[in-house]
Write a protein that holds these residues in place. Structure first.
Motif, PDB file in Angstrom:
ATOM      1  N   ALA A   1      58.821 -28.090 -83.947  1.00 13.14           N
ATOM      2  CA  ALA A   1      58.111 -27.113 -83.117  1.00 13.14           C
ATOM      3  C   ALA A   1      56.837 -26.640 -83.808  1.00 13.14           C
ATOM      4  CB  ALA A   1      59.022 -25.923 -82.819  1.00 13.14           C
ATOM      5  N   LEU A   2      56.907 -26.434 -85.121  1.00 14.60           N
ATOM      6  CA  LEU A   2      55.707 -26.010 -85.850  1.00 14.60           C
ATOM      7  C   LEU A   2      54.622 -27.082 -85.782  1.00 14.60           C
ATOM      8  CD1 LEU A   2      57.302 -24.387 -89.038  1.00 14.60           C
ATOM      9  CD2 LEU A   2      56.396 -23.244 -87.014  1.00 14.60           C
ATOM     10  N   THR A   3      55.031 -28.350 -85.884  1.00 13.84           N
ATOM     11  CA  THR A   3      54.055 -29.438 -85.794  1.00 13.84           C
ATOM     12  C   THR A   3      53.466 -29.521 -84.392  1.00 13.84           C
ATOM     13  OG1 THR A   3      55.189 -30.693 -87.524  1.00 13.84           O
ATOM     14  CG2 THR A   3      53.725 -31.919 -86.070  1.00 13.84           C
ATOM     15  N   ALA A   4      54.319 -29.341 -83.374  1.00 16.40           N
ATOM     16  CA  ALA A   4      53.836 -29.389 -81.990  1.00 16.40           C
ATOM     17  C   ALA A   4      52.841 -28.274 -81.712  1.00 16.40           C
ATOM     18  CB  ALA A   4      55.019 -29.303 -81.029  1.00 16.40           C
ATOM     19  N   LEU A   5      53.039 -27.132 -82.338  1.00 18.54           N
ATOM     20  CA  LEU A   5      52.170 -25.980 -82.108  1.00 18.54           C
ATOM     21  C   LEU A   5      50.891 -26.023 -82.929  1.00 18.54           C
ATOM     22  CD1 LEU A   5      54.913 -23.215 -82.046  1.00 18.54           C
ATOM     23  CD2 LEU A   5      53.350 -23.719 -80.154  1.00 18.54           C
ATOM     24  N   LEU A   6      50.986 -26.532 -84.164  1.00 21.75           N
ATOM     25  CA  LEU A   6      49.869 -26.384 -85.100  1.00 21.75           C
ATOM     26  C   LEU A   6      49.359 -27.695 -85.678  1.00 21.75           C
ATOM     27  CD1 LEU A   6      51.294 -23.263 -86.942  1.00 21.75           C
ATOM     28  CD2 LEU A   6      49.235 -23.283 -85.522  1.00 21.75           C
TER      29      LEU A   6
ATOM     30  N   PHE B   1      47.388 -15.024 -88.254  1.00 17.73           N
ATOM     31  CA  PHE B   1      48.149 -15.987 -87.456  1.00 17.73           C
ATOM     32  C   PHE B   1      49.152 -15.273 -86.561  1.00 17.73           C
ATOM     33  CE2 PHE B   1      52.284 -18.265 -87.332  1.00 17.73           C
ATOM     34  CZ  PHE B   1      51.945 -19.216 -86.371  1.00 17.73           C
ATOM     35  N   ALA B   2      49.862 -14.279 -87.110  1.00 16.86           N
ATOM     36  CA  ALA B   2      50.861 -13.555 -86.327  1.00 16.86           C
ATOM     37  C   ALA B   2      50.233 -12.889 -85.112  1.00 16.86           C
ATOM     38  CB  ALA B   2      51.557 -12.511 -87.201  1.00 16.86           C
ATOM     39  N   GLU B   3      49.099 -12.246 -85.324  1.00 14.33           N
ATOM     40  CA  GLU B   3      48.439 -11.549 -84.222  1.00 14.33           C
ATOM     41  C   GLU B   3      47.887 -12.537 -83.197  1.00 14.33           C
ATOM     42  OE1 GLU B   3      45.691  -9.270 -86.483  1.00 14.33           O
ATOM     43  OE2 GLU B   3      47.176  -7.748 -87.062  1.00 14.33           O
ATOM     44  N   ALA B   4      47.350 -13.665 -83.689  1.00 11.98           N
ATOM     45  CA  ALA B   4      46.812 -14.674 -82.777  1.00 11.98           C
ATOM     46  C   ALA B   4      47.930 -15.337 -81.978  1.00 11.98           C
ATOM     47  CB  ALA B   4      46.042 -15.735 -83.572  1.00 11.98           C
ATOM     48  N   PHE B   5      49.059 -15.558 -82.617  1.00 11.26           N
ATOM     49  CA  PHE B   5      50.176 -16.211 -81.917  1.00 11.26           C
ATOM     50  C   PHE B   5      50.713 -15.318 -80.806  1.00 11.26           C
ATOM     51  CE2 PHE B   5      54.560 -17.447 -81.209  1.00 11.26           C
ATOM     52  CZ  PHE B   5      54.466 -18.828 -81.152  1.00 11.26           C
ATOM     53  N   THR B   6      50.812 -14.020 -81.074  1.00 11.27           N
ATOM     54  CA  THR B   6      51.294 -13.090 -80.049  1.00 11.27           C
ATOM     55  C   THR B   6      50.354 -13.089 -78.839  1.00 11.27           C
ATOM     56  OG1 THR B   6      52.442 -11.685 -81.638  1.00 11.27           O
ATOM     57  CG2 THR B   6      51.799 -10.667 -79.560  1.00 11.27           C
ATOM     58  N   ASP B   7      49.052 -13.086 -79.101  1.00 11.97           N
ATOM     59  CA  ASP B   7      48.087 -13.151 -78.000  1.00 11.97           C
ATOM     60  C   ASP B   7      48.212 -14.483 -77.263  1.00 11.97           C
ATOM     61  OD1 ASP B   7      47.144 -10.663 -78.661  1.00 11.97           O
ATOM     62  OD2 ASP B   7      45.434 -11.415 -79.825  1.00 11.97           O
ATOM     63  N   TRP B   8      48.394 -15.559 -77.996  1.00 12.77           N
ATOM     64  CA  TRP B   8      48.480 -16.900 -77.398  1.00 12.77           C
ATOM     65  C   TRP B   8      49.719 -17.033 -76.512  1.00 12.77           C
ATOM     66  CZ3 TRP B   8      52.142 -20.803 -77.926  1.00 12.77           C
ATOM     67  CH2 TRP B   8      51.781 -22.055 -77.406  1.00 12.77           C
TER      68      TRP B   8
ATOM     69  N   GLY C   1      46.010 -20.791 -74.660  1.00  6.42           N
ATOM     70  CA  GLY C   1      44.685 -21.405 -74.636  1.00  6.42           C
ATOM     71  C   GLY C   1      44.359 -21.833 -76.043  1.00  6.42           C
ATOM     72  N   ALA C   2      43.541 -22.854 -76.195  1.00  9.20           N
ATOM     73  CA  ALA C   2      43.220 -23.363 -77.533  1.00  9.20           C
ATOM     74  C   ALA C   2      42.756 -22.223 -78.434  1.00  9.20           C
ATOM     75  CB  ALA C   2      42.145 -24.429 -77.437  1.00  9.20           C
ATOM     76  N   THR C   3      43.482 -22.030 -79.536  1.00 13.17           N
ATOM     77  CA  THR C   3      43.215 -20.901 -80.434  1.00 13.17           C
ATOM     78  C   THR C   3      43.218 -21.384 -81.873  1.00 13.17           C
ATOM     79  OG1 THR C   3      44.309 -19.374 -78.896  1.00 13.17           O
ATOM     80  CG2 THR C   3      43.991 -18.620 -81.157  1.00 13.17           C
ATOM     81  N   LYS C   4      42.131 -21.229 -82.570  1.00 10.72           N
ATOM     82  CA  LYS C   4      42.046 -21.680 -83.959  1.00 10.72           C
ATOM     83  C   LYS C   4      42.605 -20.623 -84.906  1.00 10.72           C
ATOM     84  CE  LYS C   4      38.097 -24.769 -83.336  1.00 10.72           C
ATOM     85  NZ  LYS C   4      38.940 -25.982 -83.456  1.00 10.72           N
TER      86      LYS C   4
ATOM     87  N   LEU D   1      46.245 -23.761 -82.096  1.00  4.79           N
ATOM     88  CA  LEU D   1      47.307 -23.648 -81.110  1.00  4.79           C
ATOM     89  C   LEU D   1      46.842 -24.326 -79.829  1.00  4.79           C
ATOM     90  CD1 LEU D   1      48.217 -19.919 -81.807  1.00  4.79           C
ATOM     91  CD2 LEU D   1      49.761 -21.871 -82.158  1.00  4.79           C
ATOM     92  N   PRO D   2      47.733 -25.021 -79.115  1.00  7.77           N
ATOM     93  CA  PRO D   2      47.304 -25.855 -77.990  1.00  7.77           C
ATOM     94  C   PRO D   2      46.926 -25.066 -76.744  1.00  7.77           C
ATOM     95  CG  PRO D   2      49.683 -25.904 -78.215  1.00  7.77           C
ATOM     96  CD  PRO D   2      49.170 -25.133 -79.394  1.00  7.77           C
ATOM     97  N   GLU D   3      46.376 -25.797 -75.775  1.00  8.86           N
ATOM     98  CA  GLU D   3      45.966 -25.195 -74.507  1.00  8.86           C
ATOM     99  C   GLU D   3      47.154 -24.590 -73.766  1.00  8.86           C
ATOM    100  OE1 GLU D   3      43.188 -24.688 -72.949  1.00  8.86           O
ATOM    101  OE2 GLU D   3      41.691 -25.841 -74.055  1.00  8.86           O
ATOM    102  N   THR D   4      48.300 -25.275 -73.838  1.00  8.77           N
ATOM    103  CA  THR D   4      49.497 -24.820 -73.136  1.00  8.77           C
ATOM    104  C   THR D   4      50.705 -24.901 -74.057  1.00  8.77           C
ATOM    105  OG1 THR D   4      49.950 -27.047 -72.287  1.00  8.77           O
ATOM    106  CG2 THR D   4      48.593 -25.588 -70.907  1.00  8.77           C
TER     107      THR D   4
END
Length: 404
Positions: A127-132, A151-158, A163-166, A176-179
């Protein structure tokens, strides 16, 4: 950087050789246990119960549980008791022989360790590989506190609006991927964890060999930041679970833990927080903890039959091949006499991690553990977690852990 416990230098696989480090009676020559009792009443959490159930099944014992530790025949505690209300196990000849396997030869001894286990954030590696993407696990393990927090704050928003999030982890840019990747259902980064004194290991090690309220203040403030970050980024189906490997093995079975990746618990430590030359900042941030999974204790209130029942269970775990297999394969533990098994994937992973580097959890007694639990609960349940909540947590935790 001190990477591993000294005793781990002699760690042996059950499939390879016998333990060498314990000044002990080997399992094959230990005094035979007394006849098994017909009933055993235990106080134990779900993580320890499989070991006691294995004993009951092997010896034809009826196992019952209680929610009151002092009314049990045998209690598995999350911290060793100070003494009052508990039997000195070295007062029993057979238990004294068993204790010597763990290197315990001088008393009083009110509890014996169940075994050691890795403590970290756990997530499915795929799952970590699929996400990142590639190297996600390694980069998460080596991320700085600032990177981890971002990362924690960005992941919660994502999670709320994919949406693609660096994000940057260990200096490397991941996205992080588009979906949400197919097969994943996530709504947060962290779960609400169970209390465990292993959480306080980096703070205790940073504070030096004789921690005081002063040397603990900085490290505990950094830990408080980690607890606040967790509380602000939780979910019912989270990516990470902060837990011991043994607890996950008890819940899922060893096979169900295959593919899990361990990420050390990150805290907001800085160099000025360290009052030790034995550990450096990188190690305290990037190594998981190896801590005790529980402590076997017999209440003073247990009658003769109950105390005998408890002793029989301890002896089975400590001096029989079946007991050792239960500890090392069912619960994926490193035994108190330094053996482990690589017959399961998580067991092999733990052995490899012990060889690569861990933080050894200092013992925290029962009274201190109770105070830490109270302080932690107050922080996590605070309405807004203000500066005064932070101060209250740091002061209460320091008072619990400081040496007089």
């Amino acid at each position: 950087m001190k990477q591993i416990l000294p005793l781990m230098a002699a760690l042996c696989l059950l499939t390879g050789c016998a333990a060498q480090s314990a000044p002990s009676v080997p399992a094959s020559t230990a005094p035979p246990p007394t006849a098994a009792p017909q009933t055993l009443t235990v106080y134990a959490d779900a993580a320890a119960l499989p070991a006691l159930q294995a004993y009951a099944d092997a010896r034809g014992v009826t196992l019952t549980t209680t929610q009151d530790a002092e009314s049990a025949d045998l209690a598995v505690l999350d911290a060793p008791p100070a003494g009052e209300g508990w039997r000195d196990l070295l007062g029993d000849e057979l238990l004294s022989a068993a204790a010597s396997r763990a290197g315990v030869t001088e008393g009083p001894c009110y509890a014996l360790p169940l075994g050691d286990t890795l403590y970290a954030y756990w997530a499915d590696g795929a799952a970590l590989t699929a996400l990142l993407g590639d190297n996600a696990v390694t980069d998460l393990q080596n991320a700085s506190w600032e990177e981890w927090q971002a990362f924690a704050e960005a992941f919660t928003d994502w999670v709320q609006d994919p949406g693609a999030t660096k994000v940057t982890l260990s200096g490397a840019v991941h996205s992080l991927p588009e979906t949400m990747p197919e097969g994943l259902t996530l709504d947060g980064l962290f779960s609400a964890p169970d209390f465990d004194t292993a959480l306080y290991t980096p703070a205790l090690l940073a504070a030096g060999s004789a921690p005081t309220a002063e040397t603990l203040a900085g490290p505990l403030n950094g830990l408080c930041s980690a607890l606040m970050l967790e509380a602000d980024n939780t979910g019912s189906t989270p990516l990470f679970c902060r837990s011991t490997l043994s607890a996950l093995a008890a819940e899922r079975g060893a096979e169900g833990c295959e593919g899990l990746a361990a990420v050390p618990v990150k805290t907001d430590l800085v160099d000025s927080d360290l009052s030790t030359e034995e550990y450096n900042l990188t190690g305290l941030l990037n190594y998981p903890v190896l801590g005790c999974a529980g402590w076997l204790a017999v209440p003073d209130a247990a009658d003769e039959a109950g105390a005998k029942a408890a002793a029989s269970a301890i002896l089975w775990l400590y001096s029989s091949g079946e007991g050792e297999k239960t500890l090392t394969e069912t619960l994926c533990l490193v035994t108190p006499w330094d053996t482990a098994s690589d017959k399961t994937a998580p067991g092999k992973q733990q052995i490899e991690q012990v060889g690569a580097g861990i933080l050894p959890a200092p013992p925290v007694d029962g009274a201190a553990a109770a105070a830490l639990r109270q302080a932690e609960t107050a922080l996590q349940t605070a309405e807004k977690r203000t500066k005064s909540d932070r101060t209250a947590f740091v002061e209460a935790a320091a008072a619990a852990l400081a040496e007089e």
